[in-house]
Design an enzyme around this catalytic site. Structure first.
Site, PDB file in Angstrom:
ATOM      1  N   ARG A  74     -53.363  40.266  64.957  1.00 16.61           N
ATOM      2  CA  ARG A  74     -52.075  39.646  64.707  1.00 16.61           C
ATOM      3  C   ARG A  74     -52.169  38.610  63.586  1.00 16.61           C
ATOM      4  NH1 ARG A  74     -51.071  37.877  69.447  1.00 16.61           N
ATOM      5  NH2 ARG A  74     -51.107  35.624  69.216  1.00 16.61           N
ATOM      6  N   TYR A 126     -26.403  41.134  53.098  1.00 17.92           N
ATOM      7  CA  TYR A 126     -26.727  42.239  53.997  1.00 17.92           C
ATOM      8  C   TYR A 126     -26.220  41.938  55.402  1.00 17.92           C
ATOM      9  CZ  TYR A 126     -29.742  44.787  57.284  1.00 17.92           C
ATOM     10  OH  TYR A 126     -30.218  45.517  58.341  1.00 17.92           O
ATOM     11  N   ASP A 201     -33.296  37.762  48.015  1.00 16.40           N
ATOM     12  CA  ASP A 201     -33.529  39.095  48.578  1.00 16.40           C
ATOM     13  C   ASP A 201     -33.494  40.077  47.405  1.00 16.40           C
ATOM     14  OD1 ASP A 201     -33.322  41.635  49.720  1.00 16.40           O
ATOM     15  OD2 ASP A 201     -32.141  40.929  51.423  1.00 16.40           O
ATOM     16  N   LYS A 226     -37.073  50.088  52.209  1.00 12.10           N
ATOM     17  CA  LYS A 226     -36.236  50.705  51.183  1.00 12.10           C
ATOM     18  C   LYS A 226     -37.076  51.163  49.991  1.00 12.10           C
ATOM     19  CE  LYS A 226     -32.875  49.337  53.955  1.00 12.10           C
ATOM     20  NZ  LYS A 226     -33.442  48.310  54.824  1.00 12.10           N
TER      21      LYS A 226
END
Length: 419
Positions: A74, A126, A201, A226
């Site tokens: 992690r 978004y 972004d 994306k």
């Protein structure tokens, strides 16, 4: 946990120094960096040319409390580190951190804020980001405001508050493809208060066409799901930065919160980014052809695509971007939801689906799909109507795509079907 708190900062210091040294003196261009940075065969037993997938969840310590490099997956993983170094290089950043999703990256960043802080966000943000700010962060006492940042920096500064901690820019926006002047806004905000973080972004533009850190942004976010991955087979996000203190804080939060990606997903994104340059060139070539065709179509009211001279911020596009992806938004004449649905339903090559940026062409109706969670009044103010359609133009033969659109538009607007 006690062991991590003592050894974790030391590891973060080492990681910061490693990434900083790799990125301070870039010798090569993005096409080369995407293939070579972080991929050195010498770092693996057997000198594998393709970085292996390290699925180990824990790592042997030579003595208690003194891990060699990795302690627990992690807080660090060899495959993830390869990807993060590669991502930093293509975005011209010193540091990169990857997360289980773009919203996972955003949520982790939110823990740098506290109750009473204020986020100033671009209005056409978004849908998932807006939902997180409005419905989740509000419960934690973090206030959010949404304004049009496509005008000038003075508008942004005017809406800053003494409690503003983060300015959230998305450019181009989703789905209206509005642009914000990153350099102008970042300069004005930092002049007003150097402690305010400016985030961009960069999902729609990608690191291939736009580098916000070079324009003054403090942080860059990508939904790696994306274009950066480009194959519609991974959900992942990342944050990139040059500020070492931000990197150390976010490294700790990444470990403490746990929204980390799997090694296999890291391997897939590392593979996908190798073809980023060639994919983006073709996405733009196809996108420009489709947008130009649609702009002349009798059934299309308006086409929004930054490379077109008709885009109201075309000059800003030329100033801060070297090109654009295959994202196009259009308004059909009539602005009727049933007509929009008939159009989408008759397409053969464009798949009606959420998401974007893969090699395949996708299409969606934002008002009832990706932006359905945006309050209706806010949608109307933005212009997200029933006639607004968003296209993600893929890598198919562009004439085949145009033929598909032509047939679907003829069907949607046919007098027989419209009765």
């Amino acid at each position: 946990m006690e062991g991590y708190l003592s050894s974790g900062p030391q590891k973060a210091d080492k990681d910061a120094e490693n990434q900083k040294n790799k990125q301070e003196h870039p010798r090569t261009r993005i096409e080369t960096d995407a293939i070579h940075v972080g991929q050195e065969p010498e770092r693996w037993p057997g000198q594998a040319v393709v970085p292996p997938i390290s699925m180990a969840t824990t790592f042997k310590q030579l003595e208690p409390g003194k891990p060699v490099l990795y302690e627990y997956s992690r807080c660090g993983n060899p495959t993830r580190q390869c990807l993060e170094e590669c991502l930093a290089s293509v975005e011209k950043a010193r540091y990169a951190l990857t997360f289980a999703s773009g919203l996972g990256a955003t949520t982790t960043l939110m823990f740098m804020l506290k109750s009473g802080d204020h986020i100033l966000s671009i209005d056409d943000v978004y849908g998932g980001t807006g939902r997180l700010f409005r419905r989740c962060m509000a419960q934690m006492g973090v206030e959010s405001s949404f304004i049009d940042m496509s005008t000038d920096a003075s508008t942004v500064v005017k809406h800053l508050k003494p409690t503003t901690r983060l300015v959230w820019i998305e450019t181009p926006t989703n789905p209206l493809l509005k642009l914000a002047d990153i350099e102008q806004i970042a300069t004005a905000v930092h002049k007003h208060d150097p402690k305010i973080m400016v985030l961009v972004d960069n999902t729609f533009a990608t690191a291939y066409f736009q580098n916000p850190l070079k324009l003054g942004a403090d942080l860059v976010l990508h939904s790696l799901t994306k274009y950066m991955n480009g194959h519609s087979d991974v959900v992942m996000g990342c944050l990139m930065m040059n500020n070492e203190e931000y990197y150390k804080q976010l490294s700790f939060l990444q470990y403490a919160i746990g929204a980390v990606p799997s090694p296999f997903d890291c391997y897939l994104v590392n593979r996908g980014i190798k073809t980023l340059a060639v994919r983006m060139k073709q996405h733009m070539a196809n996108g420009l052809r489709v947008a130009t065709y649609l702009e002349q179509h009798k059934h299309v009211e308006r086409v929004i695509y930054p490379p077109l001279e008709s885009h109201p911020q075309h000059d800003l596009y030329k100033k801060q971007m070297s090109g654009f992806s295959g994202m196009i938004s259009i308004y059909l004449k009539g602005d009727e939801v049933e007509k929009s649905k008939r159009f989408l339903g008759h397409l053969k090559l464009f798949t009606t689906a959420e998401s974007l940026g893969g090699y395949e062409s996708l299409i969606e109706l934002p008002a009832v799909m990706t932006h359905a969670s945006v309050p209706e009044e806010h949608r109307r103010q933005l212009g997200i109507t029933d006639g607004l359609i968003r296209l993600s133009v893929g890598l198919e033969d562009v004439q085949d795509l145009i033929d598909d659109i032509e047939a679907a538009l003829d069907f949607a607007f046919s007098s027989t079907d419209a009765k």
